[in-house]
Design a protein around this motif. Sequence first.
Motif, mmCIF file in Angstrom:
data_model
loop_
_atom_site.group_PDB
_atom_site.id
_atom_site.type_symbol
_atom_site.label_atom_id
_atom_site.label_comp_id
_atom_site.label_asym_id
_atom_site.label_seq_id
_atom_site.Cartn_x
_atom_site.Cartn_y
_atom_site.Cartn_z
ATOM 1 N N UNK A 172 0.812 -1.223 0.000
ATOM 2 C CA UNK A 172 0.000 0.000 0.000
ATOM 3 C C UNK A 172 0.843 1.270 0.000
ATOM 4 N N UNK A 173 2.145 1.131 0.263
ATOM 5 C CA UNK A 173 3.014 2.308 0.218
ATOM 6 C C UNK A 173 3.504 2.604 -1.191
ATOM 7 N N UNK A 174 3.191 1.718 -2.129
ATOM 8 C CA UNK A 174 3.566 1.946 -3.530
ATOM 9 C C UNK A 174 2.572 2.925 -4.142
ATOM 10 N N UNK A 175 3.055 4.099 -4.523
ATOM 11 C CA UNK A 175 2.156 5.138 -5.034
ATOM 12 C C UNK A 175 2.366 5.418 -6.519
ATOM 13 N N UNK A 176 3.155 4.576 -7.183
ATOM 14 C CA UNK A 176 3.357 4.703 -8.623
ATOM 15 C C UNK A 176 3.693 3.328 -9.200
ATOM 16 N N UNK A 177 2.950 2.926 -10.238
ATOM 17 C CA UNK A 177 3.229 1.681 -10.941
ATOM 18 C C UNK A 177 3.421 2.010 -12.415
ATOM 19 N N UNK A 178 4.563 1.608 -12.951
ATOM 20 C CA UNK A 178 4.830 1.774 -14.377
ATOM 21 C C UNK A 178 5.142 0.408 -14.962
ATOM 22 N N UNK A 179 4.384 0.020 -15.960
ATOM 23 C CA UNK A 179 4.610 -1.251 -16.647
ATOM 24 C C UNK A 179 5.089 -0.951 -18.064
ATOM 25 N N UNK A 180 6.263 -1.450 -18.386
ATOM 26 C CA UNK A 180 6.791 -1.358 -19.749
ATOM 27 C C UNK A 180 6.398 -2.641 -20.479
ATOM 28 N N UNK A 227 -4.561 2.497 -2.792
ATOM 29 C CA UNK A 227 -4.267 3.836 -2.282
ATOM 30 C C UNK A 227 -4.484 4.945 -3.300
ATOM 31 N N UNK A 228 -4.908 4.594 -4.514
ATOM 32 C CA UNK A 228 -5.183 5.618 -5.515
ATOM 33 C C UNK A 228 -3.950 6.208 -6.167
ATOM 34 N N UNK A 229 -2.804 5.547 -6.020
ATOM 35 C CA UNK A 229 -1.587 6.025 -6.661
ATOM 36 C C UNK A 229 -1.671 5.915 -8.176
ATOM 37 N N UNK A 230 -0.738 6.538 -8.848
ATOM 38 C CA UNK A 230 -0.750 6.562 -10.310
ATOM 39 C C UNK A 230 -0.323 5.215 -10.888
ATOM 40 N N UNK A 231 -0.858 4.901 -12.071
ATOM 41 C CA UNK A 231 -0.502 3.676 -12.781
ATOM 42 C C UNK A 231 -0.543 3.962 -14.275
ATOM 43 N N UNK A 232 0.526 3.598 -14.983
ATOM 44 C CA UNK A 232 0.571 3.854 -16.416
ATOM 45 C C UNK A 232 1.494 2.859 -17.101
ATOM 46 N N UNK A 233 1.265 2.680 -18.400
ATOM 47 C CA UNK A 233 2.132 1.854 -19.231
ATOM 48 C C UNK A 233 3.110 2.728 -20.002
ATOM 49 N N UNK A 234 4.268 2.148 -20.308
ATOM 50 C CA UNK A 234 5.268 2.775 -21.171
ATOM 51 C C UNK A 234 5.506 1.839 -22.342
ATOM 52 N N UNK A 235 5.513 2.391 -23.555
ATOM 53 C CA UNK A 235 5.701 1.589 -24.764
ATOM 54 C C UNK A 235 6.957 2.068 -25.478
ATOM 55 N N UNK A 236 8.054 1.375 -25.233
ATOM 56 C CA UNK A 236 9.297 1.650 -25.955
ATOM 57 C C UNK A 236 9.942 0.334 -26.378
ATOM 58 N N UNK A 255 9.409 14.707 -6.149
ATOM 59 C CA UNK A 255 8.588 14.767 -4.949
ATOM 60 C C UNK A 255 7.156 14.322 -5.154
ATOM 61 N N UNK A 256 6.776 13.971 -6.395
ATOM 62 C CA UNK A 256 5.404 13.547 -6.654
ATOM 63 C C UNK A 256 5.102 12.162 -6.086
ATOM 64 N N UNK A 257 6.106 11.306 -6.032
ATOM 65 C CA UNK A 257 5.901 9.939 -5.550
ATOM 66 C C UNK A 257 7.073 9.508 -4.687
ATOM 67 N N UNK A 258 6.819 8.490 -3.875
ATOM 68 C CA UNK A 258 7.837 8.027 -2.924
ATOM 69 C C UNK A 258 8.334 6.618 -3.253
ATOM 70 N N UNK A 259 7.414 5.707 -3.580
ATOM 71 C CA UNK A 259 7.768 4.318 -3.867
ATOM 72 C C UNK A 259 7.144 3.896 -5.193
ATOM 73 N N UNK A 260 7.984 3.512 -6.128
ATOM 74 C CA UNK A 260 7.505 3.124 -7.453
ATOM 75 C C UNK A 260 7.773 1.644 -7.696
ATOM 76 N N UNK A 261 6.812 1.008 -8.334
ATOM 77 C CA UNK A 261 6.970 -0.358 -8.813
ATOM 78 C C UNK A 261 7.165 -0.272 -10.323
ATOM 79 N N UNK A 262 8.356 -0.664 -10.791
ATOM 80 C CA UNK A 262 8.702 -0.552 -12.204
ATOM 81 C C UNK A 262 8.843 -1.964 -12.767
ATOM 82 N N UNK A 263 8.035 -2.271 -13.779
ATOM 83 C CA UNK A 263 7.938 -3.641 -14.282
ATOM 84 C C UNK A 263 8.152 -3.663 -15.785
#
Length: 329
Positions: free
Chosen positions: A81-89, A112-121, A140-148
């Motif tokens: 729940x402390x993850x406030x950003x998820x980015x999936x490539x 927790x309503x954190x941001x989630x988005x895909x990256x296409x590269x 400063x926008x986010x503290x803990x990101x999950x990068x996949x």
Amino acid sequence: MMANSPYSRITGTGSYLPANRLTNQALADQLAARDVETSDEWIAARTGIRARHFAAPEERTSDLAVHAARRAIEAAGIDPQSIDLIIVATSTPDFVFPSTACIVQNKLGITNGGAALDVQAVCSGFIYALATADSFIRSGLHRNALVIGAEAFSRILDFNDRTTCVLFGDGAGAVVLSGSDEPGILASALHADGSHADILCVPGNVNAGVVAGNAFLRMDGQAVFKLAVNVLGKVALEVLEKAGLSAESVDWLIPHQANIRIMQSTCRKLGLPAEKMVVTVDEHGNTSAASVPLALDVAVRDGRVQPGQLVLVEGVGGGFTWGASLLRM
């Protein structure tokens, strides 16, 4: 807005490979039924690949991503729940939309309503995602990101084309990137040149409920090889210069696992001994955006990559895109 962290740092890694491991010989036997001729020797000599993993029919890219993410979160020792950003490539999302990142967020039970988005590269996707998450955390926008990085490339392969279908595999790798007072991502560089879009692409789209164009991967192998060898050496030197460090200071090189000859070329250009390069292409094949985090997790878990060491990661893929990051573990 949260208090700014001057830096971000990888605090946990994880990866996942589908259960179905397919050796070159097993794949050659399957292709023979289509009158497509190949062999273990032909594939291995040209690519360094010996095996790859294919997702089960019921497995989606988000499923692969979730397995890798859970392992990274466990390694980081943080509350999901402390993850406030998820980015999936990914280049093989579950759907046109919603994003695979939103699906992963839901499957992980993060509410927790954190941001989630895909990256296409494409094959550079994880490098792009990592640099993006680093920027978000340092702002400063986010503290803990999950990068996949997660891919089910077996779904877009033409198994009548032996020049491409033997190269790719499925899998996922993930890192937790957290705000830190100590530098972790020392430097990053991202590039693209859309004039080369046609040498590696899936030239299809959904139109009126059907696929318009070609939904299979297409590649000009010689053109890709030539461009990849050129840009990977340059971008590696670029991030080292940005960080004010020399190639001799690099403990580990983790390049995109596409082709052993491309990888060896980059290693030679940097003047690094082959023993400093992490190689998983032999067992994983080319897993596109998943290849770098997969290889990183393998090397962390087998004890090669140690805390405090300097790791250079880089990728190159369709678009044409390329990039690199220098990491202090």
